[in-house]
Design an enzyme around this catalytic site. Sequence first.
Site, PDB file in Angstrom:
ATOM      1  CB  ILE A  74      73.942 121.602  85.104  1.00 60.22           C
ATOM      2  CG1 ILE A  74      72.687 121.602  85.980  1.00 60.22           C
ATOM      3  CG2 ILE A  74      74.112 122.975  84.426  1.00 60.22           C
ATOM      4  CD1 ILE A  74      72.744 122.578  87.153  1.00 60.22           C
ATOM      5  CB  ALA A  76      78.543 124.533  82.488  1.00 57.27           C
ATOM      6  N   GLY A  80      76.346 128.060  76.024  1.00 60.57           N
ATOM      7  CA  GLY A  80      75.157 128.116  76.890  1.00 60.57           C
ATOM      8  C   GLY A  80      75.208 127.029  77.944  1.00 60.57           C
ATOM      9  NE  ARG A  82      73.503 122.570  75.767  1.00 60.22           N
ATOM     10  CZ  ARG A  82      74.697 123.156  75.646  1.00 60.22           C
ATOM     11  NH1 ARG A  82      75.577 123.074  76.595  1.00 60.22           N
ATOM     12  NH2 ARG A  82      74.991 123.840  74.578  1.00 60.22           N
ATOM     13  CD  GLU A 195      82.726 118.124  75.844  1.00 63.34           C
ATOM     14  OE1 GLU A 195      83.798 118.608  76.248  1.00 63.34           O
ATOM     15  OE2 GLU A 195      81.934 118.734  75.108  1.00 63.34           O
ATOM     16  CB  ILE A 220      81.540 110.140  69.261  1.00 65.01           C
ATOM     17  CG1 ILE A 220      80.324 109.298  69.595  1.00 65.01           C
ATOM     18  CG2 ILE A 220      81.199 111.624  69.364  1.00 65.01           C
ATOM     19  CD1 ILE A 220      79.033 109.742  68.930  1.00 65.01           C
ATOM     20  N   GLY A 225      81.507 124.068  70.286  1.00 64.06           N
ATOM     21  CA  GLY A 225      81.750 125.496  70.091  1.00 64.06           C
ATOM     22  C   GLY A 225      83.191 125.841  70.346  1.00 64.06           C
ATOM     23  CD  GLN A 229      84.890 117.184  72.786  1.00 68.76           C
ATOM     24  OE1 GLN A 229      85.691 118.112  72.913  1.00 68.76           O
ATOM     25  NE2 GLN A 229      83.632 117.389  72.509  1.00 68.76           N
TER      26      GLN A 229
HETATM   27  N1  LIG Z   1      74.196 126.261  62.992  1.00 70.48           N
HETATM   28  C1  LIG Z   1      73.812 125.961  64.224  1.00 70.48           C
HETATM   29  N2  LIG Z   1      74.750 125.823  65.189  1.00 70.48           N
HETATM   30  C2  LIG Z   1      74.310 125.499  66.440  1.00 70.48           C
HETATM   31  C3  LIG Z   1      72.961 125.297  66.762  1.00 70.48           C
HETATM   32  N3  LIG Z   1      72.891 124.979  68.093  1.00 70.48           N
HETATM   33  C4  LIG Z   1      74.154 124.985  68.574  1.00 70.48           C
HETATM   34  N4  LIG Z   1      74.984 125.304  67.571  1.00 70.48           N
HETATM   35  C5  LIG Z   1      76.444 125.391  67.614  1.00 70.48           C
HETATM   36  O1  LIG Z   1      76.913 124.073  67.770  1.00 70.48           O
HETATM   37  C6  LIG Z   1      78.122 124.111  68.493  1.00 70.48           C
HETATM   38  C7  LIG Z   1      78.064 123.073  69.559  1.00 70.48           C
HETATM   39  O2  LIG Z   1      76.903 123.239  70.290  1.00 70.48           O
HETATM   40  P1  LIG Z   1      77.028 122.998  71.813  1.00 70.48           P
HETATM   41  O3  LIG Z   1      77.632 121.693  72.174  1.00 70.48           O
HETATM   42  O4  LIG Z   1      75.736 123.374  72.386  1.00 70.48           O
HETATM   43  O5  LIG Z   1      78.149 124.072  72.138  1.00 70.48           O
HETATM   44  P2  LIG Z   1      78.700 124.277  73.557  1.00 70.48           P
HETATM   45  O6  LIG Z   1      78.384 123.103  74.422  1.00 70.48           O
HETATM   46  O7  LIG Z   1      78.192 125.577  74.047  1.00 70.48           O
HETATM   47  O8  LIG Z   1      80.239 124.343  73.220  1.00 70.48           O
HETATM   48  P3  LIG Z   1      81.335 123.417  73.878  1.00 70.48           P
HETATM   49  O9  LIG Z   1      81.602 123.971  75.244  1.00 70.48           O
HETATM   50  O10 LIG Z   1      82.502 123.521  72.938  1.00 70.48           O
HETATM   51  O11 LIG Z   1      80.760 122.037  73.900  1.00 70.48           O
HETATM   52  C8  LIG Z   1      78.310 125.548  68.978  1.00 70.48           C
HETATM   53  O12 LIG Z   1      79.238 126.135  68.078  1.00 70.48           O
HETATM   54  C9  LIG Z   1      76.947 126.168  68.807  1.00 70.48           C
HETATM   55  O13 LIG Z   1      77.050 127.542  68.465  1.00 70.48           O
HETATM   56  C10 LIG Z   1      72.004 125.469  65.702  1.00 70.48           C
HETATM   57  O14 LIG Z   1      70.814 125.320  65.892  1.00 70.48           O
HETATM   58  N5  LIG Z   1      72.473 125.790  64.464  1.00 70.48           N
HETATM   59 CA   LIG Z   2      78.915 120.975  74.120  1.00 67.94          CA
END
Ligand SMILES: Nc1nc2c(ncn2[C@@H]2O[C@H](COP(=O)(O)OP(=O)(O)OP(=O)(O)O)[C@@H](O)[C@H]2O)c(=O)[nH]1
Ligand SMILES: [Ca+2]
Length: 477
Positions: A74, A76, A80, A82, A195, A220, A225, A229
């Site tokens: 998971i 977190a 979101g 997932r 991570e 990488i 969000g 990294q």
């Molecule tokens: N434009 C756009 N941004 C997206 C989309 N899906 C996810 N994001 C953004 O991509 C960024 C990284 O996505 P994730 O890794 O899922 O974010 P996260 O895991 O919730 O954030 P961290 O805890 O910082 O890793 C976040 O700022 C999300 O808002 C998408 O379909 N379009």
């Molecule tokens: Ca993430």
Amino acid sequence: MKSEMEPLMVQILPDLHRSSSTTYIFTKPKSKPAKAIILLKAASFAITLGLFFLFFTIVLCEYWPSSFRYSVVIDAGSSGTRIHVFRYKIESGKPVFDFGEENYASKKLSPGLSAYADNPDQASVSVTELVEFAKGRIPNGRLKKSDIRLMATAGMRLLEVDVQEQILEVTRRVLRSSGFKFQDEWATVISGSDEGIYAWVVANYAIGSLGGDPLQTTGIVELGGASAQVTFVSSEHVPPEFSRTISYGNVSYTIYSHSFLNYGGQDAAQEKLLESLQNSVANSTGDGIVTDPCTPKGYIYDKKSIQAAGNFSKCRAATFAMLKEGKENCAYEHCSIGSTFTPTSLQGSFLATENFYHTSKFFELEEQDWLSEMILAGTSFCGEEWSNLKVKYPKTKEKYLNGYCFSSAYIISMLHDSLGVPLDDERIKYANKAGEKEIPLDWALGAFILNTPTTISDYGGKSRKMFGFGNETKYKI
Ligand SMILES: Nc1nc2c(ncn2[C@@H]2O[C@H](COP(=O)(O)OP(=O)(O)OP(=O)(O)O)[C@@H](O)[C@H]2O)c(=O)[nH]1
Ligand SMILES: [Ca+2]
């Protein structure tokens, strides 16, 4: 044709309206059972057979050591939570991973766990729903042999430790009673460098460079969000607090891995920029209104004191200034971002993931020269009216549309202005998948690969760890 059946005499009561009683003759079959009884016997035999088959199928599924194994991770995240469900096989003592849809499934629920800071108990709702999703993919009899781990990232890292612990304890309660194999320490907030390493592992596993020459591996850069990294093999000296070790086969990898928390991730960085704009009078138009160059003109904020004034080069300069904050306190031979050590240059090939990918895809940038193209695309986008952009991109979620001016400028100020990546550098590409099998570049897959118990003893062989990592070589992979 003579009936072979004995006559069965049946007296039918006289029909009151008829002159005489009527006798119908039904023929009773001779010694052979009636057709109905044969059918009845056949049906009962079939039902019994079916029940036996069902019973043995259940027993076999429950207890027969299927060649499949399962594992659940998971992720977190800040935007979101997932869940990733993996199925894999053991062949000649080694796990065989396959991330195709029949062996891998995931589901995301928003908001992230950090949204429950004021009401930690609510965190159980999304985790419970995600666990049920996973259980729907795994035979009941395999649950207790299948690991489930919850790894929280930047969103939770930004909370006070006691709040983090309250939320984690809520998730542990759910996972303890899930039927999966779980230990409390498997629900944690992982470090940003973990991570980054996980993302590095899945990328190099997907490309096929894991196990090869360290300097031929792929680095990488990930723009999440709430954190960003940077992870790659550097031949420069790396201070131990930024160095992680992976050993794979007889190859040891010394990896620079760092997570820029808070201003590192796009969402958190945009928030931080607005805060710093509000604090700096220089940007105000004299009447206490602050202008924000990273949001298209006409966008209306919740706060009245900010005015959107989209301008790519001003946004690039503002985000570059933010990334330089604290550089004067650099205690290492080189710091590209803040006072954090970074090698003097990004060495080798790189994949730029998450928001690097989302922003480049939105602007439909070619692989070649995508950074130079990003400047052109961002300059045009930032200069447009917000109302026009909403008409132009009706299918794009406003929360994402509103971020592309910022992210286009931030990508340039981070990768080029701060980390020194040339604008025409062919070594760095944006991606969300890699390798011939297009494996998703999701750090959770790297966590699964590294945490899968590959000791042969688990599968009847001699005990030998194959994967693992730490900040010193712990295992021979
Ligand atoms: N434009 C756009 N941004 C997206 C989309 N899906 C996810 N994001 C953004 O991509 C960024 C990284 O996505 P994730 O890794 O899922 O974010 P996260 O895991 O919730 O954030 P961290 O805890 O910082 O890793 C976040 O700022 C999300 O808002 C998408 O379909 N379009
Ligand atoms: Ca993430």
